[in-house]
Design a protein around this motif. Sequence first.
Motif, PDB file in Angstrom:
ATOM      1  N   GLU A  53      43.708  38.250  49.067  1.00 40.02           N
ATOM      2  CA  GLU A  53      44.270  40.313  48.706  1.00 40.02           C
ATOM      3  C   GLU A  53      45.040  40.013  46.915  1.00 40.02           C
ATOM      4  O   GLU A  53      45.054  40.792  46.473  1.00 40.02           O
ATOM      5  N   ASN A  54      45.120  38.914  46.729  1.00 39.06           N
ATOM      6  CA  ASN A  54      46.819  39.219  45.568  1.00 39.06           C
ATOM      7  C   ASN A  54      45.529  38.971  43.937  1.00 39.06           C
ATOM      8  O   ASN A  54      46.276  39.734  43.029  1.00 39.06           O
ATOM      9  N   VAL A  55      44.058  38.891  44.447  1.00 41.67           N
ATOM     10  CA  VAL A  55      43.146  39.021  43.290  1.00 41.67           C
ATOM     11  C   VAL A  55      41.911  39.918  43.940  1.00 41.67           C
ATOM     12  O   VAL A  55      41.377  40.704  42.038  1.00 41.67           O
ATOM     13  N   VAL A  56      41.673  40.467  44.914  1.00 43.25           N
ATOM     14  CA  VAL A  56      41.016  40.869  45.266  1.00 43.25           C
ATOM     15  C   VAL A  56      40.325  41.974  44.438  1.00 43.25           C
ATOM     16  O   VAL A  56      38.988  42.328  43.844  1.00 43.25           O
ATOM     17  N   MET A  57      41.573  43.060  44.218  1.00 44.27           N
ATOM     18  CA  MET A  57      41.158  44.223  43.698  1.00 44.27           C
ATOM     19  C   MET A  57      40.885  44.174  42.519  1.00 44.27           C
ATOM     20  O   MET A  57      40.606  45.474  41.937  1.00 44.27           O
ATOM     21  N   HIS A  58      42.437  43.086  41.729  1.00 42.30           N
ATOM     22  CA  HIS A  58      42.279  43.062  40.170  1.00 42.30           C
ATOM     23  C   HIS A  58      40.477  42.475  39.692  1.00 42.30           C
ATOM     24  O   HIS A  58      40.378  43.699  38.999  1.00 42.30           O
ATOM     25  N   VAL A  59      40.150  41.886  40.004  1.00 43.06           N
ATOM     26  CA  VAL A  59      39.045  40.964  40.552  1.00 43.06           C
ATOM     27  C   VAL A  59      37.100  42.500  40.264  1.00 43.06           C
ATOM     28  O   VAL A  59      36.372  43.323  39.405  1.00 43.06           O
ATOM     29  N   ALA A  60      37.578  43.766  41.136  1.00 41.68           N
ATOM     30  CA  ALA A  60      37.227  44.909  41.419  1.00 41.68           C
ATOM     31  C   ALA A  60      37.186  45.442  40.927  1.00 41.68           C
ATOM     32  O   ALA A  60      36.088  45.749  39.564  1.00 41.68           O
ATOM     33  N   VAL A  61      38.377  46.290  39.713  1.00 37.46           N
ATOM     34  CA  VAL A  61      38.540  47.031  39.440  1.00 37.46           C
ATOM     35  C   VAL A  61      38.097  46.112  37.507  1.00 37.46           C
ATOM     36  O   VAL A  61      37.354  46.753  36.877  1.00 37.46           O
ATOM     37  N   GLY A  62      38.226  45.107  37.258  1.00 36.61           N
ATOM     38  CA  GLY A  62      37.902  44.372  35.744  1.00 36.61           C
ATOM     39  C   GLY A  62      36.747  44.342  36.039  1.00 36.61           C
ATOM     40  O   GLY A  62      35.910  44.452  34.796  1.00 36.61           O
ATOM     41  N   THR A  63      35.477  43.566  37.231  1.00 32.11           N
ATOM     42  CA  THR A  63      34.301  43.929  36.787  1.00 32.11           C
ATOM     43  C   THR A  63      33.564  45.103  36.357  1.00 32.11           C
ATOM     44  O   THR A  63      32.709  45.561  35.953  1.00 32.11           O
ATOM     45  N   THR A 202      38.400  46.617  29.852  1.00 24.63           N
ATOM     46  CA  THR A 202      38.063  45.393  30.362  1.00 24.63           C
ATOM     47  C   THR A 202      38.648  44.499  29.506  1.00 24.63           C
ATOM     48  O   THR A 202      38.815  43.188  29.723  1.00 24.63           O
ATOM     49  N   ILE A 203      39.013  44.084  28.240  1.00 23.26           N
ATOM     50  CA  ILE A 203      39.322  42.866  27.447  1.00 23.26           C
ATOM     51  C   ILE A 203      41.100  42.491  27.867  1.00 23.26           C
ATOM     52  O   ILE A 203      41.515  41.951  27.902  1.00 23.26           O
ATOM     53  N   GLY A 204      41.647  44.207  28.994  1.00 17.97           N
ATOM     54  CA  GLY A 204      43.056  43.915  29.247  1.00 17.97           C
ATOM     55  C   GLY A 204      42.806  43.719  30.693  1.00 17.97           C
ATOM     56  O   GLY A 204      43.512  42.848  30.835  1.00 17.97           O
ATOM     57  N   ALA A 205      42.067  43.211  31.813  1.00 19.13           N
ATOM     58  CA  ALA A 205      41.973  42.481  32.374  1.00 19.13           C
ATOM     59  C   ALA A 205      40.870  41.302  32.271  1.00 19.13           C
ATOM     60  O   ALA A 205      41.470  40.302  32.575  1.00 19.13           O
ATOM     61  N   ILE A 206      40.540  40.679  31.256  1.00 18.69           N
ATOM     62  CA  ILE A 206      40.558  40.202  30.829  1.00 18.69           C
ATOM     63  C   ILE A 206      41.470  38.477  30.365  1.00 18.69           C
ATOM     64  O   ILE A 206      41.469  37.927  30.574  1.00 18.69           O
ATOM     65  N   TYR A 207      42.292  38.799  29.214  1.00 19.41           N
ATOM     66  CA  TYR A 207      43.533  39.337  29.134  1.00 19.41           C
ATOM     67  C   TYR A 207      44.458  38.042  30.632  1.00 19.41           C
ATOM     68  O   TYR A 207      45.423  37.992  30.378  1.00 19.41           O
ATOM     69  N   TRP A 218      33.199  32.094  38.351  1.00 13.70           N
ATOM     70  CA  TRP A 218      32.230  32.832  37.146  1.00 13.70           C
ATOM     71  C   TRP A 218      32.729  33.956  37.154  1.00 13.70           C
ATOM     72  O   TRP A 218      32.224  34.634  36.970  1.00 13.70           O
ATOM     73  N   SER A 219      34.133  33.764  36.891  1.00  9.96           N
ATOM     74  CA  SER A 219      35.307  34.941  36.317  1.00  9.96           C
ATOM     75  C   SER A 219      35.457  35.049  35.089  1.00  9.96           C
ATOM     76  O   SER A 219      36.593  33.470  34.857  1.00  9.96           O
ATOM     77  N   LEU A 220      36.032  35.268  34.391  1.00  9.02           N
ATOM     78  CA  LEU A 220      36.430  34.860  32.479  1.00  9.02           C
ATOM     79  C   LEU A 220      37.553  36.605  32.547  1.00  9.02           C
ATOM     80  O   LEU A 220      37.599  37.861  32.430  1.00  9.02           O
ATOM     81  N   GLY A 221      38.950  35.704  33.494  1.00  6.66           N
ATOM     82  CA  GLY A 221      39.513  36.927  33.507  1.00  6.66           C
ATOM     83  C   GLY A 221      39.281  37.812  34.773  1.00  6.66           C
ATOM     84  O   GLY A 221      39.408  36.946  35.902  1.00  6.66           O
ATOM     85  N   TYR A 222      39.969  39.059  34.976  1.00  2.00           N
ATOM     86  CA  TYR A 222      39.577  39.982  35.927  1.00  2.00           C
ATOM     87  C   TYR A 222      38.333  40.156  36.135  1.00  2.00           C
ATOM     88  O   TYR A 222      37.856  40.688  37.008  1.00  2.00           O
TER      89      TYR A 222
END
Length: 275
Positions: A53-63, A202-207, A218-222
Amino acid sequence: MADFEIGSLLILGIALLATGVIAGIIAGLLGVGGGIVIVPVLYHMLTALGVGENVVMHVAVGTSLATILATGTSSALAHYKRGSVDLDLLKRWCIPIAVGVIAGTIIGGNVSGMVLSLIFATVALLVAINMIFRKDGIALAGQLPGTPLKELLGLLIGGISVMMGIGGGTLSVPILTLFSYPIRKAVGTASAIGLIIAVPGTIGAIYYGLGVEGRPSWSLGYVNLIGFLLIIPASTLSAPWGARIAHAINPRALKIVFALFLGFTGLRMFYDVLG
């Protein structure tokens, strides 16, 4: 990074392809960039597959933001060909929205997933309420406000949208129509606004996701590349379908169904975070 089993990957892949088709149609029909569908689906699917849960929302938003790069382009071009993109408004709002996106990206990259979930849930519920209870034709004024309120609206649209992983139409369409803006032109312009949000977002989510523990494989950043590669072709191909439907039918019934989906999603996220 969290690893997926082959069976789970297959299930996820099928779900993401279907999500892409639905998101593309909704992007073209309502100008919402598809993110309002992609984010909650990814959130629940990744949670079920064991992403923390610490990263799942970040990954959903970034993707989601990454997929809007393609979906938004397809949808914006389809609306532009039909003359429903207001280039003058885009020029006036471009800088305020971009500033809001940069600010929202910095904030979103430094807060917890719980905060992002609460932001998404709150706005989803507000949008659902607006869709169901606001009567057609009701407006606050006959035109958009002047400076600086007009710029502030663009700033808020950019900042909140990028933290939710959405293309901007979810907020800009109801805001524009509150100021007597023609609905079809609001939808078309919103699809172009999504690109202003998605590129820096997207750039920010990756960074901000680089090196963070617990991200799915298979994630590049978030940005999860599996989700990105599966959702994009389905959503890109189906976005023009939604644009054609938007010019052919009265979308009131669909808006109600979509609003119920948003309401359920928002309540479920509140339950997951606070329950």
